[in-house]
Design an enzyme around this catalytic site. Structure first.
Site, mmCIF file in Angstrom:
data_model
loop_
_atom_site.group_PDB
_atom_site.id
_atom_site.type_symbol
_atom_site.label_atom_id
_atom_site.label_comp_id
_atom_site.label_asym_id
_atom_site.label_seq_id
_atom_site.Cartn_x
_atom_site.Cartn_y
_atom_site.Cartn_z
ATOM 1 N N GLU A 45 0.855 -1.177 0.000
ATOM 2 C CA GLU A 45 0.000 0.000 0.000
ATOM 3 C C GLU A 45 0.892 1.228 0.000
ATOM 4 O O GLU A 45 1.949 1.241 0.647
ATOM 5 C CB GLU A 45 -0.934 0.052 1.204
ATOM 6 C CG GLU A 45 -1.765 1.337 1.213
ATOM 7 C CD GLU A 45 -2.984 1.278 2.121
ATOM 8 O OE1 GLU A 45 -3.887 2.105 1.947
ATOM 9 O OE2 GLU A 45 -3.038 0.398 2.994
ATOM 10 N N CYS A 239 -6.400 1.260 2.223
ATOM 11 C CA CYS A 239 -7.361 2.361 2.257
ATOM 12 C C CYS A 239 -7.300 3.261 1.036
ATOM 13 O O CYS A 239 -8.264 3.963 0.742
ATOM 14 C CB CYS A 239 -7.157 3.178 3.532
ATOM 15 S SG CYS A 239 -7.579 2.273 5.038
ATOM 16 N N ASN A 374 -12.251 -3.054 0.338
ATOM 17 C CA ASN A 374 -11.192 -3.180 1.337
ATOM 18 C C ASN A 374 -11.727 -2.768 2.697
ATOM 19 O O ASN A 374 -12.203 -1.647 2.864
ATOM 20 C CB ASN A 374 -10.013 -2.279 0.973
ATOM 21 C CG ASN A 374 -9.021 -2.163 2.128
ATOM 22 O OD1 ASN A 374 -8.301 -3.108 2.425
ATOM 23 N ND2 ASN A 374 -9.005 -1.016 2.797
ATOM 24 N N GLU A 375 -11.672 -3.670 3.647
ATOM 25 C CA GLU A 375 -11.979 -3.348 5.050
ATOM 26 C C GLU A 375 -13.362 -2.746 5.217
ATOM 27 O O GLU A 375 -13.589 -1.944 6.128
ATOM 28 C CB GLU A 375 -10.924 -2.372 5.592
ATOM 29 C CG GLU A 375 -10.100 -2.972 6.694
ATOM 30 C CD GLU A 375 -9.013 -2.046 7.217
ATOM 31 O OE1 GLU A 375 -8.000 -2.565 7.699
ATOM 32 O OE2 GLU A 375 -9.178 -0.820 7.139
#
Length: 663
Positions: A45, A239, A374-375
């Protein structure tokens, strides 16, 4: 006999007597579940200046003048203007014009600061390139690398001139060799003469990138990834996939094609932590999806791209429906997923396969997995995911889909996050894998060694996509945290029938520009070091084996259960090498004597060992001491006690050891 060896043997004998024996049974006869080739991998990331300023080889910051403050990263002098008329690149329209300063003793030009400086190595070659034109006829520039604070007569230690010969935009390239190592050099450009010159996409790369690619990766950092022998490579986040808002989400289609025409994107890590704030942190997209796929291929890992599900970051928007794409307007996002699969795997005759081929890779990348979201958590996510799953299954049924159970590994008492609901939703939608994330303290890692032993064997498989031991009150890289990660990972291996992928996080961090710790690899502009957590991952990945073997103590898995004295252990068989592999961590503060009874092993033999052991629990490698703590090779003996093959050994406090021996 050597006195030192005799002393060690006597000490070991006394230790065995003092602490008693921890006896384990290892059944090497019956092979258990296959261990997936994707079991141990890496997750990238763009946080901590991991891409620009890190893995991506570009040394110039804001090379196309597209930062919102167009000259951020640049110092100008004389007559310098930013313009956007007649730009050579549609999606990067800004450029600078250097003009006559009006006096022969004055200068026009600019200086680039790089990412916390520009790092160059003595004897290494560097490629400078620029798109330029001379509107009024022939012009010239002087290109220098400088040490502004030098006590030498001259600041510059490299200089070359470039004649700008065309009134139309043209690319100019020079190569020079640095005569010295400098971690914080700068790039300076002077206008030579009085004729003005326009400059765009000013770039400086090491020639010696990983695999010597022109738009390549920093060699030492990429090699560190290859040395991990990863089975899976998850990218580009994290993120940043979501963005603070949908306008700043990662859009893979903007990250392909000519590098000069990839638009700038915001980076949510610029502003997330005001106590570690970097206003110059953006994404150039120079490291884009083509480069991610190519890097996956170069390091031998399966690519796992994560795409946006039509949602901005829930951390930053929570239950604000207006922050997310409406349910009836998801087509663009679904098309992005389908088009990406075509880009990766499609024939050169397809729309997106043709673009891949034009970028230099006619052969498909053979992508097998795709993550959507994502998440994310809650009905916001579950409902949006459904049409993605349906569309991918309909067009590409062979692709395995990775969903997510949210940002934490359990339900929150206040119902903020519903981990169990996430798993139920992923099962209902028949996701192939569920991405779990956990950053937890020492106690959590010590008490969750059996986490996956009770998982449903018939449901989706587990992808531990982000995890790390965050010390209680000390959230940085330190030896103790790495040992606890090693201990916890025995549970991955023991449960290889349900755990198919794991990737710790984050991966990279610049020592001068980080926002999150701990991380696997740290670096400055010329040097790097691998953390103990990195070595734990490498020890597992290079000793994974092909099948699980049963390893028990008093008929129980060894996971710091009652009477197990802080031990965690697992075993595997490598059918390719014909070897048994045992991994064991001693998380106690005392030495532990261990004994492995080896079923179906006949005759004495030598076991090769690899050990992490250190006295300072807060110690860690560093730029100054990159190899303070590294795995040490050794040997142990497998002996016959009657008809029973036994391996006896002693483990130091807070240590991790791997044994390998021929069956």
């Amino acid at each position: 006999m050597n006195k030192k060896l005799l002393t060690c043997m006597m000490a070991a004998s006394m230790a065995l007597s003092a602490y008693g024996q921890n006896t384990m049974e290892v059944n090497t006869k019956k092979l258990g579940a296959p261990i997936q080739s994707t079991m141990y991998g890496i997750f990238f990331e763009d946080i901590n200046f991991a891409a620009d300023g890190g893995l991506y080889g570009e040394l110039v910051k804001n090379r196309s003048f597209e930062f919102p403050q167009h000259l951020m990263g640049w110092q100008t002098f004389g007559c310098v203007d930013v313009e956007d008329d007649d730009a050579p690149f549609e999606r990067c329209p800004h450029y600078v014009v250097l003009s006559d300063p009006g006096h022969k003793e004055r200068r026009s030009g600019l200086v680039n600061e790089g990412y916390f400086g520009i790092g160059v190595e003595k004897g290494e070659a560097y490629r400078f390139s620029v798109w330029a034109k001379a509107p009024k006829g022939n012009a010239a520039i002087r290109v220098q690398l400088i040490d502004e604070n030098s006590m030498e007569e001259k600041q510059e230690f490299v200089e070359q001139e470039i004649d700008i010969t065309s009134k139309e935009w043209k690319k100019y390239t020079i190569t020079f060799t640095s005569p010295k190592k400098d971690k914080q050099a700068k790039l300076r450009i002077f206008l030579k003469g009085t004729n003005s010159v326009a400059l765009e996409h000013i770039s400086l790369f090491p020639v010696n990138t990983f695999k010597n690619r022109e738009n390549g990766m920093r060699r030492d950092l990429a090699q560190a990834l290859a040395d991990l022998k990863p089975g899976i490579f998850r990218f580009p986040g994290g993120c940043i996939v979501e963005g603070t808002d949908l306008a700043t989400r990662y859009q893979w289609k903007n990250s392909i094609g000519p590098v000069e025409n990839r638009p700038l994107n915001g980076n949510r890590w610029e502003h997330t932590f005001d106590y570690r704030y970097y206003p110059d942190y953006f994404q150039s997209y120079g490291l884009g999806f083509f480069e991610f796929f190519q890097l996956s291929e170069d390091i031998g890992a399966e690519p796992l791209p994560i795409l946006n599900v039509g949602m901005a970051c829930q951390y930053q928007n929570w239950n604000d429906e207006s922050a997310h794409q409406p349910m009836d307007e998801l087509k663009q996002y679904i098309d992005d997923c389908l088009d990406l699969i075509e880009f990766a795997n499609g024939p050169v005759t397809s729309k997106w396969g043709k673009i891949r081929a034009e970028m230099g890779h006619p052969k498909p990348f053979n992508m097998k997995y795709i993550g959507v979201g994502n998440e994310q958590w809650g009905e916001f996510y579950y409902e949006r995911l459904k049409p993605f799953v349906a569309a991918i299954r309909a067009k590409y049924p062979e692709i395995k889909i990775v969903g997510t159970s949210g940002p934490v590994p359990e339900d929150k008492p206040d119902n903020t996050y519903r981990f169990e609901d996430g798993w139920k939703a992923m099962k209902a939608q028949k996701a192939d894998l569920v991405d779990e994330h956990y950053y937890r303290n020492e106690e959590w890692f010590l008490t969750h060694g059996l986490r996956y032993d009770s998982y449903d064997r018939k449901g989706p498989k587990v992808f531990a996509g982000e995890y790390a031991c965050h010390g209680e009150g000390k959230k940085w890289n330190h030896y103790e945290a790495a040992i606890l990660e090693a201990a916890f990972m025995t549970g991955f291996e023991r449960n290889a029938d349900v755990v198919h992928m794991t990737t710790p996080a984050p991966l990279f961090a610049h020592v001068d520009g980080w926002q999150w710790r701990p991380d696997q690899i740290w670096y400055d502009n010329t040097d790097m070091f691998k953390t103990v957590s990195y070595y734990v991952q490498q020890m597992y990945a290079t000793n994974a084996g092909t099948n699980v073997l049963s390893l028990t103590m008093n008929k129980k898995p060894v996971a710091n259960q009652a009477g197990q004295n802080g031990l965690f252990a697992s075993a595997a068989y490598d059918s390719k090498a014909g070897e048994v592999i045992i991994k064991i961590a001693n998380t106690s503060k005392q030495k532990q004597a261990v004994s492995f009874n080896l079923t179906d092993v006949k005759g004495e033999r030598t076991a090769n060992t690899l050990t992490l052991c250190h006295n300072g629990m807060d110690d860690e490698n560093s730029i100054c001491k990159p190899e303070l703590i590294t795995p040490q090779a050794g040997t142990a003996k497998v002996e016959m006690q009657g008809k029973q093959a036994v391996l006896n050994d002693e483990l130091a406090p807070m240590s991790f050891r791997i044994y390998r021996f021929k069956k």
